[in-house]
Design a protein around this motif. Sequence first.
Motif, short mmCIF file in Angstrom:
data_model
loop_
_atom_site.label_atom_id
_atom_site.label_comp_id
_atom_site.label_asym_id
_atom_site.label_seq_id
_atom_site.Cartn_x
_atom_site.Cartn_y
_atom_site.Cartn_z
N MET A 130 0.84 -1.07 0.10
CA MET A 130 0.05 -0.09 0.02
C MET A 130 0.75 1.08 0.25
SD MET A 130 -3.07 -0.69 2.52
CE MET A 130 -4.22 -1.99 2.18
N MET A 131 0.29 2.25 -0.81
CA MET A 131 1.21 3.74 -0.96
C MET A 131 0.28 4.48 -0.56
SD MET A 131 4.25 5.22 -1.75
CE MET A 131 4.44 6.73 -1.94
N ILE A 132 0.55 5.36 0.64
CA ILE A 132 -0.12 6.54 1.06
C ILE A 132 0.17 7.56 0.18
CG2 ILE A 132 -0.62 7.76 3.08
CD1 ILE A 132 0.32 4.29 3.69
N THR A 133 -0.43 8.16 -0.55
CA THR A 133 -0.32 9.30 -1.44
C THR A 133 -1.59 10.04 -2.08
OG1 THR A 133 1.09 10.01 -3.13
CG2 THR A 133 0.18 7.85 -3.17
N GLY A 134 -1.52 11.18 -2.25
CA GLY A 134 -2.50 11.79 -3.04
C GLY A 134 -1.97 12.11 -4.69
N SER A 135 -0.79 11.53 -4.86
CA SER A 135 -0.11 11.90 -6.02
C SER A 135 0.17 13.36 -6.12
CB SER A 135 -0.92 11.13 -7.22
OG SER A 135 -0.18 11.24 -8.57
N HIS A 136 -0.37 13.87 -7.34
CA HIS A 136 -0.11 15.11 -7.76
C HIS A 136 -1.10 16.47 -7.14
CE1 HIS A 136 -3.31 13.57 -10.51
NE2 HIS A 136 -3.55 15.01 -10.66
N ILE A 137 -2.14 15.73 -6.60
CA ILE A 137 -3.35 16.70 -6.06
C ILE A 137 -2.76 17.51 -4.85
CG2 ILE A 137 -5.07 15.14 -7.13
CD1 ILE A 137 -5.68 14.13 -4.37
N PRO A 138 -3.62 18.71 -4.65
CA PRO A 138 -3.02 19.68 -3.53
C PRO A 138 -2.96 18.87 -2.18
CG PRO A 138 -4.58 20.73 -5.04
CD PRO A 138 -4.65 19.08 -5.30
N PHE A 139 -2.36 19.58 -1.44
CA PHE A 139 -1.87 18.78 -0.10
C PHE A 139 -3.06 18.70 0.71
CE2 PHE A 139 -2.11 23.13 1.05
CZ PHE A 139 -2.27 23.25 2.54
N GLU A 140 -4.32 19.27 0.67
CA GLU A 140 -5.41 19.39 1.36
C GLU A 140 -6.22 18.07 0.92
OE1 GLU A 140 -6.48 22.26 -1.88
OE2 GLU A 140 -4.93 21.95 -0.54
N ARG A 141 -5.65 17.31 0.08
CA ARG A 141 -6.35 16.10 -0.48
C ARG A 141 -5.20 15.08 -0.28
NH1 ARG A 141 -8.92 15.16 -5.45
NH2 ARG A 141 -10.64 14.12 -4.09
N ASN A 142 -5.84 13.64 -0.02
CA ASN A 142 -4.68 12.48 0.06
C ASN A 142 -5.52 11.20 -0.32
OD1 ASN A 142 -2.32 11.04 0.59
ND2 ASN A 142 -2.04 12.30 2.51
N GLY A 143 -4.71 10.23 0.07
CA GLY A 143 -5.26 8.91 -0.15
C GLY A 143 -4.16 7.82 -0.16
N TYR A 144 -4.58 6.69 -0.89
CA TYR A 144 -3.60 5.60 -0.74
C TYR A 144 -4.01 4.62 -1.86
CZ TYR A 144 -7.07 2.16 1.18
OH TYR A 144 -8.29 1.67 1.34
N LYS A 145 -3.19 3.74 -2.15
CA LYS A 145 -3.25 3.15 -3.47
C LYS A 145 -2.93 1.47 -2.84
CE LYS A 145 -1.73 2.33 -8.15
NZ LYS A 145 -0.96 3.13 -9.35
N THR A 146 -3.75 0.29 -3.19
CA THR A 146 -3.25 -0.88 -2.88
C THR A 146 -2.71 -1.70 -3.82
OG1 THR A 146 -4.93 -0.99 -1.03
CG2 THR A 146 -4.33 -3.04 -1.65
N ASN A 147 -1.87 -2.50 -3.75
CA ASN A 147 -1.43 -3.58 -4.95
C ASN A 147 -1.64 -4.90 -4.17
OD1 ASN A 147 -0.18 -1.50 -6.91
ND2 ASN A 147 0.97 -1.16 -5.04
N THR A 148 -1.97 -5.83 -5.44
CA THR A 148 -1.94 -7.21 -5.08
C THR A 148 -0.39 -7.63 -5.10
OG1 THR A 148 -2.00 -7.99 -7.21
CG2 THR A 148 -4.08 -7.39 -6.21
N ALA A 149 -0.46 -8.98 -4.74
CA ALA A 149 1.24 -9.49 -4.95
C ALA A 149 1.71 -9.56 -6.29
CB ALA A 149 1.12 -10.92 -4.25
#
Length: 593
Positions: A130-149
Amino acid sequence: MITTNTITPGSLRAYLAYEPQVLKFGTSGRRGDVVHLTQLEVYINARAELEYLQNLSVSAGGIKPGDPFYFAYDLRPSSSRYVPEEKGRGELAQAVERAIRDAGMQPVNLGRIPTPALTSYAIERGHGSMMITGSHIPFERNGYKTNTAQGELLKKDEGPINHQVEIVRQRLYEERFEASLFNAQGRFKAGSQDLMPETPAAREAYIRRYADFFPPQGLRDLRLLAYQHSAVGRDLLVEILRQLGAEVIPAGRSETFVPIDTENIEPAQLAVIQDLVNEVWQSHGPVDAVVSTDGDSDRPLLLGISRSGDGSVVPGVKPPPGQARFFGGDLVGMIVAEYLQADAVVVPISCNDAIDRGALQQLVEPKTRIGSPQVIAGMEKARHKGRQAVCGWEANGGFLTGSDLVKNRRTLRALPTRDAMLPLLGVLFAMVEKRMSMTELFDRLPKRFSRAALLKKFPRPISQRIMETFSPAEAVIKEVVFDPGALRLLDEDGQALPGTLTHARSLPAMRERLEQYFTPTLGFDPIIRLNYIDGVRIYFKNGDIAHVRPSGNADELRIYAVADTQARADAIAQRGIAEPDGILRSLERAVGM
């Protein structure tokens, strides 16, 4: 907004002092406003996704309780600490770490590294991440991304994951408040917590990935400006380039988060970069290029330098600074695919159509919807056809490899996720290989120019209504070609459909209605083709293209423009987003919402 028919007295849900907001899937994981990203909401979603992965077979990328599970995070404030300005939300990585542990996995903190560095490391070891990131979006937003194996979640995973999220949500909401991990604000009752110690293994592996593939010291004749801003890979970028022999001058480092959308570089951002070029030019001499990435370093930012004057050197006099020239990711991908000697390329429909006119035109697979999961699916189809050297990219520059690639008897392992480092290095080594400047290299491509622009805070329901209004009723229709005196309908693979489809007769009228907004006064010719792979892509007789599409992860409406000159592409994009009477606003009024 989350609504429930009944709220059990004494439950966690009954004690929550705010109205929870659902964290939704986008094209790159889950994202939302930090003020709504409680640790509770992140934990619910992360825990559900972990349980989903545990129910998958190993052959489908499943994970097993007790195995390591990797996580990493970017430099935006809320990723790893509380942010007072955002109602005290934050420490998202801490919520993910706890979810991993509570799901019976062994959390491994890989630290602040690029998303592709995390993904590559996890895939090669057969574990999820899992990567905790909002990528390029402004700092007042965020999120995360999950990967399978095996890599990224695909569109087919979203439905069952969302179902599991609701199961976990109900389970946690029904817990007695006294027994819950969370307080009434959705934060851990234990308060602010330190993350477990970081391990540098993935960072080191990412460096080796490129140092072992590209020729040693192959960039020794290049002087590069590395625009660092707040990119999580800013130091890795410098280290890899230096290991490959380049002279690298870091500049523009920022401890305040800088949102860089590599698909939509604005004039103010270009001006900042040009100022850095001017400063470095005066202090260190001419530079060959500017290299950078977006926030989580999975998209490249690349600018060539057009030398001023005739190139002559006056002893004792420094030459005037060169002009920084931005190159979009869809063009970058073409250079890199040719350098890597790909035999199949996959791109989304939004990419610059120069790819259909140049050396790669015979290698292009059917265009996909926008988003890395769609490109990955397209690459898998190419592999099933027997292609051996498969790659893909997006208009934002994220480059994906669907197979192992071999060059100069060195092998680069497949990495089916967006990566910024490979396209940056691919262009730089192509410059060296062909003994050309970056601008000369790109000037060899077919003369097609693109620009993207967007309207922010554009409600998604209105965007969807625009798409429905100007799209065929039959979803199987993905392209409409208006030949003289005839109408051709095509599916997503470019195969002909019967012209007797129920609503086919309404398509000429739809074209006429669109021509009321894309008018001759604005420089548009008659419409000759409409594509519906993703959004509404409009082709005009003079070669102009205008593509209208809602963002996949934000309340934004985008317009992509392609034309024979940069000035025309810029004009289409600007007329699209002009306020208050631009094309997109006119379409908004047209749907009556």
